[in-house]
Design an enzyme around this catalytic site. Structure first.
Site, PDB file in Angstrom:
ATOM      1  N   HIS A 204      69.756   1.963  22.062  1.00  0.00           N
ATOM      2  CA  HIS A 204      68.730   2.677  22.908  1.00  0.00           C
ATOM      3  C   HIS A 204      67.565   1.875  23.099  1.00  0.00           C
ATOM      4  O   HIS A 204      66.667   2.374  23.936  1.00  0.00           O
ATOM      5  CB  HIS A 204      68.195   4.133  22.192  1.00  0.00           C
ATOM      6  CG  HIS A 204      67.602   3.759  21.014  1.00  0.00           C
ATOM      7  ND1 HIS A 204      67.993   3.659  19.779  1.00  0.00           N
ATOM      8  CD2 HIS A 204      66.273   4.041  20.881  1.00  0.00           C
ATOM      9  CE1 HIS A 204      67.078   3.415  19.010  1.00  0.00           C
ATOM     10  NE2 HIS A 204      65.813   3.764  19.551  1.00  0.00           N
TER      11      HIS A 204
HETATM   12  C1  UD1 Z   1      61.565   6.693  21.138  1.00  0.00           C
HETATM   13  C2  UD1 Z   1      60.883   5.535  20.580  1.00  0.00           C
HETATM   14  C3  UD1 Z   1      61.681   4.338  19.744  1.00  0.00           C
HETATM   15  C4  UD1 Z   1      62.687   5.314  18.534  1.00  0.00           C
HETATM   16  C5  UD1 Z   1      63.344   6.366  19.437  1.00  0.00           C
HETATM   17  C6  UD1 Z   1      64.167   7.224  18.835  1.00  0.00           C
HETATM   18  C7  UD1 Z   1      58.762   4.950  21.870  1.00  0.00           C
HETATM   19  C8  UD1 Z   1      58.044   3.581  22.458  1.00  0.00           C
HETATM   20  N1  UD1 Z   1      60.195   4.457  21.359  1.00  0.00           N
HETATM   21  O1  UD1 Z   1      62.447   5.850  22.031  1.00  0.00           O
HETATM   22  O2  UD1 Z   1      60.911   3.700  18.848  1.00  0.00           O
HETATM   23  O3  UD1 Z   1      63.413   4.610  18.049  1.00  0.00           O
HETATM   24  O4  UD1 Z   1      62.271   7.168  20.481  1.00  0.00           O
HETATM   25  O5  UD1 Z   1      65.379   7.955  19.353  1.00  0.00           O
HETATM   26  O6  UD1 Z   1      58.128   5.736  21.196  1.00  0.00           O
HETATM   27  N2  UD1 Z   1      64.860  11.627  26.791  1.00  0.00           N
HETATM   28  C9  UD1 Z   1      65.730  12.618  27.193  1.00  0.00           C
HETATM   29  N3  UD1 Z   1      65.438  13.852  26.391  1.00  0.00           N
HETATM   30  C10 UD1 Z   1      64.882  13.602  25.178  1.00  0.00           C
HETATM   31  C11 UD1 Z   1      63.884  12.404  24.918  1.00  0.00           C
HETATM   32  C12 UD1 Z   1      64.074  11.264  25.783  1.00  0.00           C
HETATM   33  O7  UD1 Z   1      66.352  13.096  28.054  1.00  0.00           O
HETATM   34  O8  UD1 Z   1      64.892  14.667  24.163  1.00  0.00           O
HETATM   35  C13 UD1 Z   1      64.972  10.605  28.004  1.00  0.00           C
HETATM   36  C14 UD1 Z   1      63.707  10.548  28.834  1.00  0.00           C
HETATM   37  O9  UD1 Z   1      64.272  10.819  30.085  1.00  0.00           O
HETATM   38  C15 UD1 Z   1      62.976   9.348  28.561  1.00  0.00           C
HETATM   39  C16 UD1 Z   1      64.031   8.332  27.794  1.00  0.00           C
HETATM   40  O10 UD1 Z   1      65.171   9.293  27.027  1.00  0.00           O
HETATM   41  O11 UD1 Z   1      62.516   8.642  29.703  1.00  0.00           O
HETATM   42  C17 UD1 Z   1      63.490   7.746  26.850  1.00  0.00           C
HETATM   43  O12 UD1 Z   1      62.745   8.719  25.913  1.00  0.00           O
HETATM   44  P1  UD1 Z   1      61.059   8.020  25.195  1.00  0.00           P
HETATM   45  O13 UD1 Z   1      60.873   9.073  24.150  1.00  0.00           O
HETATM   46  O14 UD1 Z   1      60.392   7.556  26.221  1.00  0.00           O
HETATM   47  O15 UD1 Z   1      61.730   6.448  24.294  1.00  0.00           O
HETATM   48  P2  UD1 Z   1      63.068   6.617  23.253  1.00  0.00           P
HETATM   49  O16 UD1 Z   1      64.058   5.634  24.298  1.00  0.00           O
HETATM   50  O17 UD1 Z   1      63.760   7.975  22.849  1.00  0.00           O
END
Ligand code: UD1
Length: 354
Positions: A204
């Site tokens: 991820h």
């Molecule tokens: C975040 C953290 C990372 C951690 C990870 C654990 C930052 C910069 N990154 O990364 O350090 O290891 O969480 O999972 O804070 N999304 C969904 N549903 C959700 C959450 C996210 O669909 O419940 C999608 C969103 O569209 C988003 C993408 O996943 O654009 C990434 O989510 P985001 O929270 O920005 O970062 P992670 O990749 O989860």
């Protein structure tokens, strides 16, 4: 004592669970603020229910966005929350955008901030998590370090006087769940037999998902392995693969959605091997004695590399070559403490830690 925890992303809920239990046992007032960074049921709610964490007192519901928008929305919303609660300590966890936002807003309000999992460094300045770690450590008043290596990083940055070695709270969480769920059977996708060897994979990190050619190469390496690969797919991976038209369901790969923590531990415990870019999972594989391969050039948990239990595979070719290597013959040492980090953290907040 009044403690306010700021959490928002999946690994933070795991770290929160033993701390919430310890603060409750000691009759401290604990306010839980969820930023809303992770909002899907299987990325958030199932962790609160599955790990017996009280529901959040406040949910900022910031959702997804660019780093600036997401972090900025958290900062904007935190002022009122901190003003209303005026805690003795604000606790922030790990290295996400929720961590840095919580630390910065508390520091600007003149409230004391403590950072759980302080002092980790990957020394890769392209990772958003690395900015978050460094900025949070420098903003915080109390640095709760999980390992001696983390303590030495803090010392080198002139932060030693604010640092306390408390052990790793993820070891507390992992032990509690294993003891309470000894008989838990792994939930596996159709076609994967729990009695036969299988590999568990997660990807991820932006560095692995956001560049289509790299993602395609890593998926190709997993697809070509000679045993079933249970790919536990984070929403970011599904999105980026769809955008780049990369089919995750190829060759050996069987895709399943994110699992609750208890199920994830059960699936890992029986696995022949793990491939992951998650910091938490590298460590959980290590604690459960399952060989791990990390498709990155560096790790913020170099302790897991001891005796070859975790090996870095910077390229897809290296990943393919070593993912199914034999487990090391030598057991590893225990660099993550005694599984009582939550107690040490409560001691440090109370000012009684020795
Ligand atoms: C975040 C953290 C990372 C951690 C990870 C654990 C930052 C910069 N990154 O990364 O350090 O290891 O969480 O999972 O804070 N999304 C969904 N549903 C959700 C959450 C996210 O669909 O419940 C999608 C969103 O569209 C988003 C993408 O996943 O654009 C990434 O989510 P985001 O929270 O920005 O970062 P992670 O990749 O989860």
């Amino acid at each position: 004592m009044k403690v306010l925890s700021v959490v928002g992303a999946r690994p933070q809920f795991v770290k929160l669970s033993p701390i919430a239990a310890t603060l409750a046992q000691r009759d401290h007032h604990h306010v839980i603020v969820h930023t809303g960074q992770h909002y899907d049921r299987n990325m958030s709610d199932v962790f609160f229910t599955g790990l017996d964490i009280p529901p959040p007192d406040v949910n900022l519901e910031v959702g997804s966005g660019t780093h600036g928008r997401q972090t900025g929305a958290m900062l904007a919303a935190m002022d009122d929350v901190l003003e209303r609660h005026r805690p003795d300590w604000v606790l922030v966890y790990g290295d996400t955008n929720s961590t840095v936002a919580g630390a910065l807003s508390a520091a600007k309000m003149g409230l004391r901030v403590a950072h759980v999992e302080a002092g980790l460094r990957s020394f890769n300045r392209h990772m958003p998590e690395e900015h978050n770690r460094v900025l949070t450590d420098h903003a915080a008043d109390l640095l709760l370090a999980p390992t001696t290596l983390a303590m030495s990083h803090l010392g080198r940055e002139g932060l030693g006087a604010r640092a306390v070695l408390v052990g790793d709270v993820m070891l507390d969480a992992c032990r509690r769940v294993l003891i309470a769920n000894r008989q838990q059977q792994p939930v596996l996708p159709p076609g994967v037999d729990p009695a036969r060897p299988y590999l568990v994979a997660t990807l991820h990190r932006a560095e692995n998902t956001d560049e289509p050619s790299r993602l395609a190469a890593l998926i190709g390496a997993l697809a070509g392995l000679s045993m079933p690969v249970v790919l536990v797919a984070h929403p970011r991976l599904l999105q980026r693969a769809a955008d780049a038209q990369i089919d995750l369901r190829s060759g050996a790969i069987r895709v399943i959605p994110p699992l609750p923590y208890v199920d994830m531990m059960a699936v890992i415990r029986r696995a022949r091997a793990v491939v992951t870019d998650s910091g938490g999972l590298q460590k959980e594989a290590f604690l459960l004695g399952v060989p791990c391969t990390t498709p990155r050039s560096e790790t913020e948990w170099p302790e897991t590399l001891s005796a070859g239990w975790n090996v870095l595979a910077p390229t897809a070719g290296e990943l393919r070559a070593i993912a199914l290597r034999e487990p090391p013959k030598t057991p590893h040492d225990s660099p993550f403490g005694d599984g009582l980090a939550a107690d040490s953290i409560a001691d440090a907040l109370e000012g009684t830690h020795r």
